[in-house]
Design a protein around this motif. Sequence first.
Motif, PDB file in Angstrom:
ATOM      1  N   VAL A 144       0.806  -1.231   0.000  1.00  0.00           N
ATOM      2  CA  VAL A 144       0.000   0.000   0.000  1.00  0.00           C
ATOM      3  C   VAL A 144       0.834   1.274   0.000  1.00  0.00           C
ATOM      4  CG1 VAL A 144      -1.908  -1.154   1.183  1.00  0.00           C
ATOM      5  CG2 VAL A 144      -0.185   0.065   2.534  1.00  0.00           C
TER       6      VAL A 144
ATOM      7  N   ASP B  79      -2.958   5.474   3.368  1.00  0.00           N
ATOM      8  CA  ASP B  79      -2.529   4.243   2.681  1.00  0.00           C
ATOM      9  C   ASP B  79      -3.029   3.004   3.417  1.00  0.00           C
ATOM     10  OD1 ASP B  79      -1.104   5.564   0.650  1.00  0.00           O
ATOM     11  OD2 ASP B  79       0.665   5.741   1.919  1.00  0.00           O
TER      12      ASP B  79
ATOM     13  N   LYS C  82      -6.459   1.841   2.481  1.00  0.00           N
ATOM     14  CA  LYS C  82      -6.729   1.402   1.112  1.00  0.00           C
ATOM     15  C   LYS C  82      -7.360   0.018   1.062  1.00  0.00           C
ATOM     16  CE  LYS C  82      -3.045   4.027  -1.187  1.00  0.00           C
ATOM     17  NZ  LYS C  82      -1.727   3.931  -1.873  1.00  0.00           N
TER      18      LYS C  82
END
Length: 217
Positions: free
Chosen positions: A11, A138, A141
């Motif tokens: 990620v 991130d 995600k």
Amino acid sequence: MTSTPYTVADVMTTQVIAVTPDTGFKDIAAAMERWKVTALPVLEGEGRVVGVVSEADLLPKEEFHDHHPGLVEQMRRLGDTAKAGSTRAENLMTTPAVTIRPDATLPQAARLMADRHIKRLPVVDANGTLKGIVSRADLLKVFLRSDEDLTAEIRQSVVERLFPLSHDAVKVTVSQGVATLTGNVRDRTLIPMAERLTHAVEGIVDVRCRLEARPRP
């Protein structure tokens, strides 16, 4: 689709804006504004992370711009007053940098961010060389995975593995990240494990386990 836990490498952002120890204050501020980031890794040599300079490291210059602290305040806030008089990254940065390895799991990264009260982590290899950066955004995600992808992974990595003889009797549905398991299985003792493993699938928000054991003949 995989049953292997997601790692930071899955990620992280690999195109990272960074500065060097001799980067000036205004250039640091300009880079943060241009790239809409709140912190920048500081690199030396062939990309080794030696620190991180953040908005918090720059703010003392504004705070003490028209305020001259007394001796007691200077001693109490020695680090901030020193940064207020600094003009280069090497004197502004926080060091050593809090970093993480690419193979770390997402929960490990999340715990480190929470423990150290930081929003992003430089990702480094065994030599301390920058490989990317991972932020709070991130880590989220995984929750963008589709319900169809999550359903397929739960069926393959949880249901079919735990219940090889009765998996056809188990229905898996995922809606908005919430997984529901319904049906009858042969081994009652495996039901709690099925719920735990489903919870562990990256991207699952919640689990409703409605599995029941088949009555013995």
